[in-house]
Each structure stands twice: as structure tokens, then as C-alpha cells.
Design a protein around this motif. Structure first.
Motif, PDB file in Angstrom:
ATOM      1  N   PRO A 160       0.732  -1.126  -0.243  1.00  0.00           N
ATOM      2  CA  PRO A 160       0.006  -0.093  -0.010  1.00  0.00           C
ATOM      3  C   PRO A 160       0.877   1.341   0.035  1.00  0.00           C
ATOM      4  CG  PRO A 160      -0.757  -1.656   1.602  1.00  0.00           C
ATOM      5  CD  PRO A 160       0.438  -2.137   1.118  1.00  0.00           C
ATOM      6  N   VAL A 161       0.307   2.259  -0.369  1.00  0.00           N
ATOM      7  CA  VAL A 161       0.669   3.662  -0.546  1.00  0.00           C
ATOM      8  C   VAL A 161       0.006   4.421   0.377  1.00  0.00           C
ATOM      9  CG1 VAL A 161       0.958   5.743  -1.911  1.00  0.00           C
ATOM     10  CG2 VAL A 161       1.866   3.577  -2.838  1.00  0.00           C
ATOM     11  N   ASP A 162       0.313   5.396   1.039  1.00  0.00           N
ATOM     12  CA  ASP A 162      -0.276   6.303   1.791  1.00  0.00           C
ATOM     13  C   ASP A 162       0.183   7.877   1.671  1.00  0.00           C
ATOM     14  OD1 ASP A 162       2.123   6.738   3.460  1.00  0.00           O
ATOM     15  OD2 ASP A 162       1.192   5.485   5.172  1.00  0.00           O
ATOM     16  N   ALA A 163      -0.155   8.688   2.427  1.00  0.00           N
ATOM     17  CA  ALA A 163       0.152  10.124   2.172  1.00  0.00           C
ATOM     18  C   ALA A 163       1.654  10.416   2.036  1.00  0.00           C
ATOM     19  CB  ALA A 163      -0.715  11.102   3.115  1.00  0.00           C
ATOM     20  N   ASP A 164       2.401   9.383   2.790  1.00  0.00           N
ATOM     21  CA  ASP A 164       3.903   9.633   2.699  1.00  0.00           C
ATOM     22  C   ASP A 164       4.591   8.766   1.872  1.00  0.00           C
ATOM     23  OD1 ASP A 164       4.222  11.508   4.470  1.00  0.00           O
ATOM     24  OD2 ASP A 164       3.650  10.427   6.197  1.00  0.00           O
ATOM     25  N   GLY A 165       3.873   8.063   0.849  1.00  0.00           N
ATOM     26  CA  GLY A 165       4.495   7.223  -0.421  1.00  0.00           C
ATOM     27  C   GLY A 165       4.335   5.792   0.209  1.00  0.00           C
ATOM     28  N   LEU A 166       5.260   4.867  -0.496  1.00  0.00           N
ATOM     29  CA  LEU A 166       5.402   3.434  -0.103  1.00  0.00           C
ATOM     30  C   LEU A 166       5.365   3.415   1.091  1.00  0.00           C
ATOM     31  CD1 LEU A 166       5.507   0.508  -1.329  1.00  0.00           C
ATOM     32  CD2 LEU A 166       7.981   0.963  -1.129  1.00  0.00           C
ATOM     33  N   GLN A 167       4.659   2.387   1.971  1.00  0.00           N
ATOM     34  CA  GLN A 167       4.687   2.039   3.458  1.00  0.00           C
ATOM     35  C   GLN A 167       5.653   0.988   3.538  1.00  0.00           C
ATOM     36  OE1 GLN A 167       0.717   0.908   5.013  1.00  0.00           O
ATOM     37  NE2 GLN A 167      -0.293   2.454   3.805  1.00  0.00           N
ATOM     38  N   VAL A 168       6.828   1.412   3.808  1.00  0.00           N
ATOM     39  CA  VAL A 168       7.908   0.737   3.989  1.00  0.00           C
ATOM     40  C   VAL A 168       7.807  -0.605   5.069  1.00  0.00           C
ATOM     41  CG1 VAL A 168      10.444   0.352   4.081  1.00  0.00           C
ATOM     42  CG2 VAL A 168       9.575   2.460   2.948  1.00  0.00           C
ATOM     43  N   ASP A 169       7.345  -0.027   6.345  1.00  0.00           N
ATOM     44  CA  ASP A 169       7.112  -1.146   7.270  1.00  0.00           C
ATOM     45  C   ASP A 169       6.236  -2.265   6.805  1.00  0.00           C
ATOM     46  OD1 ASP A 169       8.886   0.433   9.142  1.00  0.00           O
ATOM     47  OD2 ASP A 169       7.352   1.357  10.121  1.00  0.00           O
ATOM     48  N   THR A 170       5.104  -1.830   6.125  1.00  0.00           N
ATOM     49  CA  THR A 170       4.208  -2.821   5.775  1.00  0.00           C
ATOM     50  C   THR A 170       4.981  -3.765   4.738  1.00  0.00           C
ATOM     51  OG1 THR A 170       2.357  -1.198   6.181  1.00  0.00           O
ATOM     52  CG2 THR A 170       1.695  -3.055   4.705  1.00  0.00           C
ATOM     53  N   MET A 171       5.680  -2.919   4.069  1.00  0.00           N
ATOM     54  CA  MET A 171       6.527  -3.733   2.730  1.00  0.00           C
ATOM     55  C   MET A 171       7.334  -4.886   3.319  1.00  0.00           C
ATOM     56  SD  MET A 171       9.286  -2.514   0.060  1.00  0.00           S
ATOM     57  CE  MET A 171      10.579  -2.078   1.368  1.00  0.00           C
ATOM     58  N   ARG A 172       7.725  -4.299   4.551  1.00  0.00           N
ATOM     59  CA  ARG A 172       8.859  -5.653   5.262  1.00  0.00           C
ATOM     60  C   ARG A 172       7.895  -6.619   5.917  1.00  0.00           C
ATOM     61  NH1 ARG A 172      13.843  -4.908   6.880  1.00  0.00           N
ATOM     62  NH2 ARG A 172      14.797  -2.745   6.517  1.00  0.00           N
ATOM     63  N   ASP A 173       6.548  -6.337   6.486  1.00  0.00           N
ATOM     64  CA  ASP A 173       5.700  -7.277   7.004  1.00  0.00           C
ATOM     65  C   ASP A 173       5.321  -8.173   5.922  1.00  0.00           C
ATOM     66  OD1 ASP A 173       6.028  -6.312   9.479  1.00  0.00           O
ATOM     67  OD2 ASP A 173       4.127  -5.024   9.441  1.00  0.00           O
ATOM     68  N   LEU A 174       4.783  -7.741   4.801  1.00  0.00           N
ATOM     69  CA  LEU A 174       4.427  -8.501   3.755  1.00  0.00           C
ATOM     70  C   LEU A 174       5.335  -9.485   3.061  1.00  0.00           C
ATOM     71  CD1 LEU A 174       2.064  -5.623   1.898  1.00  0.00           C
ATOM     72  CD2 LEU A 174       1.310  -7.696   3.146  1.00  0.00           C
ATOM     73  N   VAL A 175       6.687  -8.764   2.719  1.00  0.00           N
ATOM     74  CA  VAL A 175       7.610  -9.820   2.403  1.00  0.00           C
ATOM     75  C   VAL A 175       7.859 -10.816   3.253  1.00  0.00           C
ATOM     76  CG1 VAL A 175      10.196  -9.781   1.982  1.00  0.00           C
ATOM     77  CG2 VAL A 175       8.809  -8.068   0.863  1.00  0.00           C
ATOM     78  N   ALA A 176       7.925 -10.664   4.534  1.00  0.00           N
ATOM     79  CA  ALA A 176       8.102 -11.479   5.621  1.00  0.00           C
ATOM     80  C   ALA A 176       7.323 -12.713   5.407  1.00  0.00           C
ATOM     81  CB  ALA A 176       8.252 -10.976   7.091  1.00  0.00           C
ATOM     82  N   ARG A 177       5.853 -12.372   5.305  1.00  0.00           N
ATOM     83  CA  ARG A 177       4.982 -13.420   5.150  1.00  0.00           C
ATOM     84  C   ARG A 177       5.095 -14.331   3.905  1.00  0.00           C
ATOM     85  NH1 ARG A 177      -0.471  -9.642   6.068  1.00  0.00           N
ATOM     86  NH2 ARG A 177       0.262  -8.609   7.936  1.00  0.00           N
ATOM     87  N   THR A 178       5.593 -13.660   2.923  1.00  0.00           N
ATOM     88  CA  THR A 178       5.691 -14.650   1.661  1.00  0.00           C
ATOM     89  C   THR A 178       6.926 -15.729   1.952  1.00  0.00           C
ATOM     90  OG1 THR A 178       7.727 -13.353   0.665  1.00  0.00           O
ATOM     91  CG2 THR A 178       5.529 -12.577   0.023  1.00  0.00           C
ATOM     92  N   GLY A 179       7.837 -15.332   2.809  1.00  0.00           N
ATOM     93  CA  GLY A 179       8.984 -16.292   3.034  1.00  0.00           C
ATOM     94  C   GLY A 179       9.857 -16.415   2.003  1.00  0.00           C
ATOM     95  N   ARG A 180      10.058 -15.191   1.362  1.00  0.00           N
ATOM     96  CA  ARG A 180      10.715 -15.079   0.300  1.00  0.00           C
ATOM     97  C   ARG A 180      11.596 -13.835   0.091  1.00  0.00           C
ATOM     98  NH1 ARG A 180       7.486 -15.730  -4.900  1.00  0.00           N
ATOM     99  NH2 ARG A 180       9.376 -15.754  -5.905  1.00  0.00           N
ATOM    100  N   THR A 181      12.636 -13.428  -0.567  1.00  0.00           N
ATOM    101  CA  THR A 181      13.223 -12.376  -0.645  1.00  0.00           C
ATOM    102  C   THR A 181      12.988 -11.748  -2.092  1.00  0.00           C
ATOM    103  OG1 THR A 181      15.092 -13.217   0.646  1.00  0.00           O
ATOM    104  CG2 THR A 181      15.564 -11.212  -0.634  1.00  0.00           C
ATOM    105  N   PRO A 182      12.490 -10.571  -2.139  1.00  0.00           N
ATOM    106  CA  PRO A 182      12.277  -9.866  -3.358  1.00  0.00           C
ATOM    107  C   PRO A 182      13.508  -9.552  -4.328  1.00  0.00           C
ATOM    108  CG  PRO A 182      12.009  -8.026  -1.640  1.00  0.00           C
ATOM    109  CD  PRO A 182      12.201  -9.599  -1.115  1.00  0.00           C
ATOM    110  N   LYS A 183      13.253  -9.807  -5.541  1.00  0.00           N
ATOM    111  CA  LYS A 183      14.474  -9.591  -6.475  1.00  0.00           C
ATOM    112  C   LYS A 183      14.473  -8.179  -6.844  1.00  0.00           C
ATOM    113  CE  LYS A 183      17.524 -11.621  -9.221  1.00  0.00           C
ATOM    114  NZ  LYS A 183      16.957 -12.435 -10.447  1.00  0.00           N
ATOM    115  N   ALA A 184      13.331  -7.321  -6.781  1.00  0.00           N
ATOM    116  CA  ALA A 184      13.370  -5.803  -7.226  1.00  0.00           C
ATOM    117  C   ALA A 184      12.229  -5.243  -6.380  1.00  0.00           C
ATOM    118  CB  ALA A 184      13.468  -5.730  -8.621  1.00  0.00           C
ATOM    119  N   ILE A 185      12.491  -3.907  -6.432  1.00  0.00           N
ATOM    120  CA  ILE A 185      11.316  -3.005  -5.793  1.00  0.00           C
ATOM    121  C   ILE A 185      11.206  -1.934  -6.929  1.00  0.00           C
ATOM    122  CG2 ILE A 185      10.722  -1.466  -3.854  1.00  0.00           C
ATOM    123  CD1 ILE A 185      13.076  -3.063  -2.138  1.00  0.00           C
ATOM    124  N   TYR A 186       9.770  -1.884  -7.358  1.00  0.00           N
ATOM    125  CA  TYR A 186       9.569  -0.764  -8.487  1.00  0.00           C
ATOM    126  C   TYR A 186       8.850   0.067  -7.662  1.00  0.00           C
ATOM    127  CZ  TYR A 186       7.266   1.494 -12.102  1.00  0.00           C
ATOM    128  OH  TYR A 186       6.561   2.537 -12.904  1.00  0.00           O
TER     129      TYR A 186
END
Length: 412
Positions: A160-186
Motif C-alpha cells: 500500500p501507498v499512503d500520504a507519505d508514499g510507499l509504506q516501507v514497514d508494511t512492505m517488510r511485513d508483507l515480504v516476511a509473510r511470503t517467506g521469500r526475498t524480493p528480487k526488485a522493488i519498483y
């Protein structure tokens, strides 16, 4: 009946009798670009908030025409020849000079001229995305960017994006749930398409920190950064990264001069230079040379800064005109973003109207926009829509927003 723009992945059909590559099924196309053809088919008056392009009067056509008379004249046959894959030397030199002292200042070995920003995104995905790789994208995000990643077999993780742009903390949580490491962040960190929001300085630093932990490429797409008309300057990801090879920056002249030129550039670690040249030579050999000569002279003759000053002031005026019209006609049923630059407002309806259903009704009323689901591979944001304020004069904008409200009232 027209086809409302929506989730492009549902639009794809493939011939079954041909020996297609597996990747063909991932070619979802662009809802945004398709709207251009759709609008050209209409015969009635339409206020066009759909495409993210400068207004016709914002394009410095007179200056470009004068430049063309000299650099593309009858004695300029060399301008119609093949050019260097990495970019025509006059353009490279003019661009390096224009960027000096800015947040995107760079060096010759980091720069490759491209056929617009989209080729830059394609080069990034070609170099870094394998089938099945996890790629983080903003939600909502730019349709063409996510489509490019999908075309190389990426699995998208929407953050998700909020008023301050990409929610980086949420990104970390969602990535952790996948159990994988992202290859890229667009990411589109500045005046994001479609939301208009800007990633905060804290968010930019946190994003780079996460990318370094994961060893993930940051595909830094910033077409609008030079179009700030309010607020305080923020350093680009390119500047904050300070040469970190994990940051791959994509830039274009499409929004700041003219989209039809199809000229942009990428800024990447020098060790990628030959790979980028190889990849581009397999695409188009070189970027359109006459267009490069036009842009080179536009820059070297000092037109860019004066042009940007004019456009920033005008886009600020147009943004406020659209917001005032929204307050008048939608203040009771919607909320919207307040960008400090760029082209777009992101409007969220609060009365239950589906913006994909709204599209055809609005088109009949004489106004066009892009529905929210077009900006999510998963088809989210049925209550939202993107409006481009940059391409329409204030009086015309007021009429378009009034038409949009009439369309909403027909569905409510």
C-alpha cells in the motif's frame, strides 16, 4: 458499447494454434495507453483527464520547430543515420551539463540514453527479473511498470501507498509473510503515478536500507521530479544511494518536454554498462537520432529551465483548479490527494459507486478518466480513479468535473 479500462490481465487472449513462447501469456498491455485509441474513436466532446501527458499548449513546439530547422535541415543527413547505442554524444554532453548540481547529477559511464522511460523499465526488468521472481510494487502503481515486470514472469507483491508514499514497514511485513526475498522493488517515489504522493525522506532511507538487506534492485522511476511546484525539495533515491549499485534510475523527457519525442535515460552502476548496451542493441540499436538532436539543442541552448519554471507555475494553477472543482462537486462524497508536483490526483469515492461501471457513463457525459482497478494487478480500488490535471485548462477542468458528478449521480 465501449470497453471500460480495468485490469488489463483479464483482457488478454492468445491464439492457440501458434507456437507462442510461454511469456506471451504474461503480455497484459497497458490500460492507460489503450485509452488513447478509445478516446480517438469518440465523436462527441470529451474533457480528457485520462492520459498523463502535458497539454498541447505546454509542449514547446515553436522552439522545437526552430531547432529542427537548423539541426534537422537539408544539410543534416547525419541526423538520420544510425547513432551510438549509449546515446548521441551531443545529447549526452548536454544532459550531463543540465543535471550538474541537481539531485540526479551523474557521470558519463553511468548514463545510457533510452527510447523513453518505458524502455528504461524494460531494460531493468530484462536484466534483473527471472520468471517466478518476487517483485515489490506500489499499490496503486503505474500500469505500464507492473506490466513490464509481469512480461518477464515476475510475481508481484502489492504494497500500500499512503500520504507519505510507499509504506516501507508494511512492505517488510508483507515480504516476511511470503517467506521469500524480493528480487526488485519498483517505485515511483516522487509525485507517484497514480496517487500523486511523495515518499518521505525517512521512507526513502528506509527503502534503501531494506533493499540492501535483501540484495534487491530498486527500480527508481522518476518522470516527474523536476515538476515540483509546492513544498520542499527531497533528494532523489539516486542521490541518497550515493553510487550504490542496487539503485537503477529511470528518467524521461516525456513529461517535461514532450512524450512523442520518446527520449529518456537510465542511470546505473558502470558495471552494467555493456549489458545495457547489449540489451538495447537487441531492441532498437539506438534511440531515434533526430529526436536526440532536438533534445540536445533544447538543453544546450538553455531552454529547459525557463520552460520548467513556466510549467511548474501552470501545473500548480491547474491542480488548484481541479481541487476547487472537486470541492464544489464532490466535497460530500469523495476525498482526494494533494500532490506537490507532477500530473495526478487520486480520487476515492465514498458513496459505493464502482469506477469501472462509472467509466462508460462518464464517457457518455463527456469526461474521461482511468478507473482505479487499472492500477492494481489484483484489481483493487474499485472506489477510486485517477485524474490528470496537467493536460486541461482550468475552465475546461471545471466543466469536466461537473460532468463527472452528473455521471456519478446517474449511478448512485
Amino acid at each position: 458499447m465501449t470497453n471500460a479500462p480495468g485490469n488489463a490481465s483479464s483482457e488478454t487472449s492468445t491464439p492457440r494454434s501458434l507456437p507462442l513462447a510461454a511469456r506471451a501469456g504474461q503480455l497484459v498491455g497497458s490500460v492507460i495507453d489503450s485509452s488513447t485509441s478509445l478516446l480517438q474513436e469518440q465523436t462527441h466532446d470529451i474533457v480528457r483527464f485520462a492520459m498523463g501527458s502535458p497539454a498541447a499548449e505546454a509542449v514547446p513546439a515553436k522552439i522545437l520547430s526552430e531547432i529542427a530547422g537548423s539541426v534537422l535541415g537539408p544539410d543534416s543527413a547525419d541526423a538520420y543515420d544510425y547513432g551510438a547505442t549509449e546515446g548521441d554524444p551531443p545529447l549526452r554532453e548536454a544532459l550531463l551539463q543540465a543535471l550538474r548540481g541537481t539531485s540526479d547529477e551523474t557521470t558519463p559511464e553511468r548514463m545510457l540514453v533510452t527510447a523513453g522511460g518505458m524502455q528504461g523499465l524494460d531494460l531493468a526488468c530484462k536484466l534483473f527479473v527471472d520468471p517466478g521472481d518476487l517483485v515489490v510494487v506500489e499499490s496503486p502503481t503505474y500500469t505500464n511498470g507492473s506490466a513490464t515486470a509481469l512480461s518477464y514472469g515476475a510475481q508481484l507483491l502489492e504494497v500500500p501507498v499512503d500520504a507519505d508514499g510507499l509504506q516501507v514497514d508494511t512492505m517488510r511485513d508483507l515480504v516476511a509473510r511470503t517467506g521469500r526475498t524480493p528480487k526488485a522493488i519498483y517505485t515511483i517515489p516522487t509525485f507517484q503515478n497514480p496517487s500523486g504522493t511523495t515518499l518521505s525522506l525517512e521512507g526513502r532511507r528506509a527503502l534503501l536500507e531494506a533493499a540492501r538487506e535483501w540484495g534487491a534492485m530498486v527500480i527508481d522511476d522518476d518522470p516527474y521530479g523536476l515538476l515540483r511546484f509546492e513544498g520542499d525539495h527531497l533528494p532523489t533515491l539516486h542521490e541518497l544511494a550515493d553510487g550504490d549499485p542496487l539503485v537503477f534510475s529511470v528518467r524521461t523527457f516525456s513529461k517535461i518536454i514532450a512524450p512523442g519525442l520518446r527520449v529518456g535515460w537510465v542511470d546505473a552502476d558502470p558495471q552494467l554498462r555493456q549489458l545495457l548496451i547489449n540489451a538495447k542493441q537487441a531492441m532498437d540499436t539506438c534511440t531515434n537520432l533526430p529526436a536526440q538532436r532536438l533534445v540536445a539543442s533544447f538543453l544546450s541552448e538553455g531552454h529547459l529551465e525557463e520552460h520548467l519554471v513556466t510549467q511548474r507555475a501552470e501545473y500548480r494553477r491547474r491542480k488548484h483548479a481541479m481541487q476547487d472543482a472537486l470541492t464544489e462537486h464532490f466535497g460530500d462524497i469523495a476525498r482526494w490527494t494533494d500532490p506537490e508536483g507532477g500530473f495526478f490526483l487520486w480520487v476515492t469515492l465514498e458513496n459505493g459507486v464502482d469506477t469501472q461501471e462509472l467509466f462508460e457513463v462518464a464517457l457518455a457525459e463527456g469526461v474521461a478518466f482511468i478507473p482505479g482497478p487499472a492500477f492494481s494487478e489484483a484489481g483493487h480500488f474499485h472506489d477510486a480513479l485517477r485524474l490528470c490535471f496537467a493536460s486541461t485548462a482550468p475552465d475546461r477542468t471545471r466543466e469536466g468535473i461537473a460532468r463527472l458528478r452528473r455521471a456519478v449521480d446517474r449511478l448512485a
